[in-house]
Design an enzyme around this catalytic site. Structure first.
Site, PDB file in Angstrom:
ATOM      1  N   ARG A 240       0.848  -1.181   0.000  1.00 29.77           N
ATOM      2  CA  ARG A 240       0.000   0.000   0.000  1.00 29.77           C
ATOM      3  C   ARG A 240       0.884   1.230   0.000  1.00 29.77           C
ATOM      4  NH1 ARG A 240      -3.696  -2.434  -1.389  1.00 29.77           N
ATOM      5  NH2 ARG A 240      -5.800  -2.566  -0.560  1.00 29.77           N
ATOM      6  N   GLU A 269      -2.170   7.904  -4.030  1.00 30.90           N
ATOM      7  CA  GLU A 269      -2.533   7.507  -5.394  1.00 30.90           C
ATOM      8  C   GLU A 269      -4.006   7.850  -5.663  1.00 30.90           C
ATOM      9  OE1 GLU A 269      -1.587   3.273  -4.784  1.00 30.90           O
ATOM     10  OE2 GLU A 269      -3.710   2.823  -5.056  1.00 30.90           O
ATOM     11  N   HIS A 287      -1.403   0.263  -9.636  1.00 28.56           N
ATOM     12  CA  HIS A 287      -2.105  -0.599  -8.670  1.00 28.56           C
ATOM     13  C   HIS A 287      -2.867  -1.731  -9.384  1.00 28.56           C
ATOM     14  CE1 HIS A 287      -3.876  -0.588  -4.340  1.00 28.56           C
ATOM     15  NE2 HIS A 287      -3.827  -1.812  -4.833  1.00 28.56           N
TER      16      HIS A 287
HETATM   17  C1  DGY Z   1      -5.919  -5.601  -2.649  1.00 33.40           C
HETATM   18  O1  DGY Z   1      -6.618  -6.579  -2.854  1.00 33.40           O
HETATM   19  O2  DGY Z   1      -5.765  -5.132  -1.526  1.00 33.40           O
HETATM   20  C2  DGY Z   1      -5.270  -5.011  -3.844  1.00 33.40           C
HETATM   21  O3  DGY Z   1      -4.237  -4.156  -3.524  1.00 33.40           O
HETATM   22  C3  DGY Z   1      -6.306  -4.316  -4.674  1.00 33.40           C
HETATM   23  O4  DGY Z   1      -6.779  -3.208  -3.958  1.00 33.40           O
END
Ligand code: DGY
Length: 336
Positions: A240, A269, A287
Site C-alpha cells: 500500500r 494515489e 495498482h
Molecule cells: C488488494 O486486494 O488489496 C489489492 O491491492 C487491490 O486493492
C-alpha cells in the site's frame, strides 16, 4: 420492500447483475470517482455497498448513513475502511482474500524483475530510437535475480507465495521479517528464514514489501531504512502507499542509495510524486497487482457473494464467506 445497494465502481456487469435478483442496485457504469459528500449522498437509503479502495468509509460517513448494514470491499486490503467505527455501529465489513494470492505474487515478482533488469528504462531507450545510435555491450546492466537474496517484509499469504517463487523457481536465498514468526513447517515449505528488520534491510538484494498498511506500518521504509540497504539493491512495493515514504525513496533513487524500484502503490494515489516520475530507475504501475482477468472476476464474485449473504440472501445467507469483523454477525445472531 427489496433492500437497495450501491456499487461504487464499475467492474464486470455479469457479476454485478447477480445482485439484481435480490436488491435494487445503483451502480456506476461510467466509473466516475465520487467525492466523499457525493458518496454519502448516493448511499442514502442503501442497506449495503460494494466498495473499492478508493472509497473512504469512516465514522462521518457511517453517521450520515445510519441504514447501512454491510460494506463489502473488493480487495484483500481494507485500510480505506474504519473497521472499528463499522463494528461499533453494527456494520459488517468483508474483503476478498485468498483468490488473489498467486496472481499478486506473480505481479510482485514480475515488478521486481523488471526493476532489477531495467526493462522499462531500456524499452524507453529503444522506442526513442537510441539503440541504433549508441548501443553498447555494457548498456542496461543490472543486478541478477537468480541466486541472489530475496527479502520479504510482511509474510502473509502473498509474501509466502513470493517466497516460494524465489526459492523454488530462482534458487534465491529467502529472508523475511514479519510481526510474528511463521510456524516452522510453513518456513520450511517456503524455504524462508526469519531475520530482524535491520538484517533484512542490510542483506536483501531485492526487497519486496507486502505488509498491510496500518498506523504502525506507516513509513516502515523511510530515509533511515533506505540508508541501510545495499546501493545495488532493488525495492518493490505491492502493499500500500504510505508503507514506503515515497519522497525519501525518490531521493534514494536519484542519489544512488539503491539501484532501482518497482512500485504498484503510492502515497496519495492515483497522484504520483513528480520526483518519482522523474526517476528513470523506477518501474511504475497503476495498482494492478491482482489484475488478471480470472482473479479480478473472482474478487468481484466473492464480493457479490459477501454482499448477498450479509443482507440475508443467497446460498450462504447470514454467513458471508470472508467477514473482516465477524463479531458483528455474532451480535446479530445473539439479538435476533
Ligand atoms: C488488494 O486486494 O488489496 C489489492 O491491492 C487491490 O486493492
Amino acid at each position: 420492500m427489496r433492500p437497495s445497494v450501491l456499487v461504487t465502481r464499475a467492474s464486470f456487469p455479469d457479476i454485478v447483475d447477480r445482485l439484481r435478483s435480490a436488491f435494487d442496485v445503483t451502480d456506476n457504469p461510467g466509473d466516475d470517482i465520487w467525492s466523499q459528500p457525493s458518496l454519502i449522498e448516493r448511499l442514502q437509503g442503501k442497506t449495503g455497498a460494494m466498495t473499492a479502495g478508493s472509497d473512504r468509509i469512516d465514522a462521518t460517513l457511517l453517521d450520515a448513513c445510519p441504514q447501512l448494514k454491510a460494506v463489502c470491499n473488493i480487495g484483500v486490503g481494507y485500510n480505506n475502511i474504519d473497521v472499528q467505527a463499522c463494528t461499533a455501529r453494527g456494520v459488517l465489513v468483508t474483503n476478498t482474500p485468498d483468490v488473489l494470492t498467486e496472481t499478486t505474487a506473480d505481479f510482485g515478482f514480475a515488478l521486481m524483475m523488471a526493476a532489477a533488469r531495467r526493462m522499462t528504462e531500456s524499452e524507453h531507450y529503444l522506442r526513442a530510437g537510441e539503440w541504433v545510435k549508441t548501443g553498447r555491450y555494457d548498456m542496461f546492466v543490472g543486478p541478477d535475480v537468480h541466486g541472489s537474496t530475496l527479502g520479504i517484509l510482511g509474510m502473509g499469504r502473498i509474501g509466502q507465495a513470493i517466497a516460494r517463487r524465489g526459492a523454488l523457481g530462482f534458487g534465491m536465498r529467502v529472508i523475511y521479517h514479519n510481526r510474528s514468526r511463521l510456524a516452522p513447517g510453513i518456513e520450511s515449505e517456503c524455504r524462508a528464514s526469519y531475520v530482524d528488520k535491520d538484517t533484512l534491510l542490510r542483506e536483501s538484494d531485492h526487497l519486496i514489501i507486502v505488509v498491510p498498511y496500518s498506523e504502525s506500518s506507516h513509513h516502515a521504509i523511510g530515509a533511515a531504512q533506505l540508508k541501510q540497504m545495499k546501493s545495488t539493491a532493488t525495492l518493490t512495493n505491492i502493499a500500500r502507499g504510505g508503507v514506503v515514504d515515497d519522497d525519501a525513496l525518490a531521493v534514494a533513487l536519484q542519489e544512488g542509495g539503491i539501484a532501482a524500484a518497482g512500485l504498484d502503490v503510492f502515497e496519495g494515489e492515483p497522484a504520483i510524486r513528480p520526483a518519482l516520475l522523474a526517476c528513470r530507475n523506477v518501474v511504475l504501475t497503476p495498482h494492478i497487482g491482482s489484475a488478471s482477468v480470472r482473479t479480478r472476476r473472482a474478487m468481484a464474485s466473492l464480493c457479490v457473494d459477501n454482499l448477498l449473504a450479509a443482507l440475508g440472501e443467497g446460498p450462504s445467507a447470514g454467513a458471508p464467506p470472508t467477514p473482516v469483523n465477524p463479531q458483528v454477525l455474532a451480535r446479530r445472531v445473539a439479538t435476533a
